[in-house]
Scaffold this active site. Structure first.
Site, PDB file in Angstrom:
ATOM      1  N   GLU A 281      -1.633 -83.363 -10.787  1.00 15.87           N
ATOM      2  CA  GLU A 281      -2.755 -82.938 -10.157  1.00 15.87           C
ATOM      3  C   GLU A 281      -4.003 -82.909 -11.264  1.00 15.87           C
ATOM      4  OE1 GLU A 281      -2.084 -80.461  -6.619  1.00 15.87           O
ATOM      5  OE2 GLU A 281      -3.591 -79.210  -7.671  1.00 15.87           O
ATOM      6  N   HIS A 302      24.128 -90.236 -12.017  1.00 13.45           N
ATOM      7  CA  HIS A 302      24.716 -90.979 -10.993  1.00 13.45           C
ATOM      8  C   HIS A 302      23.643 -91.237  -9.540  1.00 13.45           C
ATOM      9  CE1 HIS A 302      28.403 -89.545 -12.888  1.00 13.45           C
ATOM     10  NE2 HIS A 302      27.571 -88.907 -13.563  1.00 13.45           N
ATOM     11  N   LYS A 417      -6.563 -83.154   3.564  1.00 14.31           N
ATOM     12  CA  LYS A 417      -6.758 -82.001   4.519  1.00 14.31           C
ATOM     13  C   LYS A 417      -7.959 -82.336   5.504  1.00 14.31           C
ATOM     14  CE  LYS A 417      -6.432 -78.619   1.127  1.00 14.31           C
ATOM     15  NZ  LYS A 417      -7.006 -77.682  -0.111  1.00 14.31           N
TER      16      LYS A 417
HETATM   17  O1  PA5 Z   1      -3.423 -76.089  -8.472  1.00 11.96           O
HETATM   18  C1  PA5 Z   1      -4.102 -76.194  -7.558  1.00 11.96           C
HETATM   19  O2  PA5 Z   1      -5.298 -75.832  -7.481  1.00 11.96           O
HETATM   20  C2  PA5 Z   1      -3.369 -76.465  -6.049  1.00 11.96           C
HETATM   21  O3  PA5 Z   1      -2.353 -76.772  -5.957  1.00 11.96           O
HETATM   22  C3  PA5 Z   1      -3.696 -75.047  -5.090  1.00 11.96           C
HETATM   23  O4  PA5 Z   1      -2.871 -74.242  -5.827  1.00 11.96           O
HETATM   24  C4  PA5 Z   1      -3.046 -75.318  -3.725  1.00 11.96           C
HETATM   25  O5  PA5 Z   1      -3.644 -76.194  -3.106  1.00 11.96           O
HETATM   26  C5  PA5 Z   1      -3.141 -73.905  -3.251  1.00 11.96           C
HETATM   27  O6  PA5 Z   1      -4.350 -73.553  -2.954  1.00 11.96           O
HETATM   28  P1  PA5 Z   1      -4.786 -72.098  -2.627  1.00 11.96           P
HETATM   29  O7  PA5 Z   1      -4.359 -71.095  -3.626  1.00 11.96           O
HETATM   30  O8  PA5 Z   1      -6.437 -72.204  -2.554  1.00 11.96           O
HETATM   31  O9  PA5 Z   1      -4.092 -71.884  -1.366  1.00 11.96           O
END
Ligand code: PA5
Length: 445
Positions: A281, A302, A417
């Site tokens: 990310e 494996h 989303k």
């Molecule tokens: O690292 C990030 O920002 C994302 O992976 C969020 O943690 C994830 O989308 C969850 O978001 P939130 O804590 O707003 O529900």
């Protein structure tokens, strides 16, 4: 130091000049991080978080955890992505998978698979249980659905008032639907600092509360992180995060665009899951990034071993090796009949066998053209895990900036989303709905 990096099996597959260039670039990157002048500088609160957590804050987290431990057989931790993986990574790195003691930690809100909540509800029947709901934005669909469902179950089982003693929320101080709900219902809550992104939040209550509920020592975790914090923001040759970031960027420049994190430890699967989210990310944007993958070894030798040894040569491996572990290794006994032909190992324990598997595999993969970085970690205890997580986060920030991306945002996560909301006909997404129908027609989908 709790960690060291061995690049012996990388050297001649990495152009020395590229590595040196990234090492030189590193001090500028570290200064930009420290001076808050880099891209994404509104999300740097994680950098010195371990050394800034007060004892009072840790004690409050511990108190809430102890209360939930005392009134619950099980605690459901609701969250997804950065609001889930850090806690699970640390908890599973310490948990005995066969022990049936203490408060059971269960995860929810980390996917939408239809049957899960039904099965979870029946598992919770007759038990005393509580919920920790974690969402920084307070608007993420997966945890919101799980929370609505489980809150209703809590109310049915314990009644309106008592169920409130069984909920703790962790969310933004002001924003989001979850914050509004917390205020309206008067629920106990913790705050996720504004300047700490989800995947960098393991040392906030997001990670610390579930870890403390699971019964693990959050103070030891922080001690390890603080020790590592000093190293990773130093501007000298000893900086481990800079070294790792420089090696992986040099390899990437040389065509090795996939990094496989390899562990030989049955409790490290979720450390790799957390690491994948952190790097994926943070770095995967603007058409750039090193693709993070992982294997649990020797299990995956494996399944993925053939590809690693002999497939397309665009992979490098980062192998985690422990100097010591808390694991008690069984010794292989002599067998008078020796039908399984294992007597050559009699008297040796499993850590000896595992260590030789690691060494043999690293050499084989290197011979097959896969650069192998070795991360040597002093131990697998809470202190060492704290150091490891701080190391990986710092290296991720440095590496992302070397790649010239903003490591602290995640614009790409919004696209799915938007489409999902449009298809679900969420109010406010009518225009996107029409565009999506048109796109489907154009693609023949
Ligand atoms: O690292 C990030 O920002 C994302 O992976 C969020 O943690 C994830 O989308 C969850 O978001 P939130 O804590 O707003 O529900």
């Amino acid at each position: 130091m709790q960690l060291s990096i061995d690049k012996t099996l990388v050297k001649d597959l990495m152009v020395e000049n590229h590595y040196n260039r990234y090492k030189q670039m590193g001090s500028g990157v570290i200064q930009a991080l420290k001076n808050n002048t880099c891209e994404g500088n509104d999300f740097l609160g994680w950098m010195n978080l371990p050394s800034h957590i007060s004892n009072d804050e840790l004690n409050r987290i511990q108190e809430v955890a102890d209360k939930l431990r005392s009134n619950s057989d099980a605690v459901v931790v609701i969250g997804i992505g950065g609001s889930y993986l850090g806690a699970r990574a640390v908890i599973e790195s310490q948990l005995n998978p066969f022990a049936n003691k203490g408060t059971e930690i269960i995860y929810a809100g980390h996917h939408l698979s239809p049957g899960y909540l039904t099965e979870l509800a029946s598992h919770l029947e007759g038990k005393k249980w509580s919920v920790v709901v974690i969402s920084k934005s307070g608007t993420t669909t997966e945890p919101a659905i799980a929370f609505r469902f489980l809150r209703q179950k809590l109310t049915e089982q314990f009644g309106e008032n008592s169920s409130k003693d069984r909920i703790v929320a962790i969310t933004d101080e002001k924003k989001g639907a979850l914050r509004q709900l917390v205020e309206a219902e008067g629920l106990p809550s913790f705050i996720i600092p504004d300047n700490v992104g989800g995947r960098f939040s393991v040392f906030t209550p997001v990670g610390l509360l579930p870890i403390a509920i699971a019964g693990f020592d959050i103070k030891a975790l922080i001690v390890g992180a603080v020790e590592m914090e000093k190293n990773v923001w130093s501007e000298n040759d000893e900086n481990l995060a800079l070294e790792y970031a420089a090696i992986r960027n040099a390899l990437n420049q040389n065509g090795f665009g996939i990094e496989v994190l390899a562990n030989y430890h049955h409790k490290f699967h979720y450390i790799s899951e957390w690491w994948k989210q952190l790097y994926g990310e943070s770095e995967g944007k603007d058409g750039k990034g090193i693709f993070p993958a992982s294997v649990d070894l020797t299990t995956d030798l494996h399944s993925m071993g053939q590809y690693l040894q002999d497939g397309k040569r665009n992979i490098f491996e980062t192998v985690i090796q422990f100097d010591n572990t808390q694991l008690k290794a069984e010794t292989i006994q002599e067998d008078s009949e020796n039908l399984d032909k294992l007597n050559y190992l009699a008297g040796k324990d499993l850590s000896f066998v595992n260590a030789n598997a690691l060494e043999g595999t690293m050499l084989a993969h290197r011979t097959g053209g896969v650069p192998n970085i070795k991360l040597r970690i002093a131990n697998d205890d809470m202190k060492s895990i704290g150091g490891l997580l701080q190391f990986f986060m710092a290296a991720c920030g440095i590496s992302g900036l070397m790649l010239q991306v903003n490591p602290f945002n995640q614009p790409g996560v919004e696209d799915y989303k938007r489409n999902m909301f449009a298809l679900l006909q969420k109010p406010g997404f009518e225009q996107e709905g029409e565009e999506l129908q048109q796109l489907k027609k154009n693609l023949g989908f």
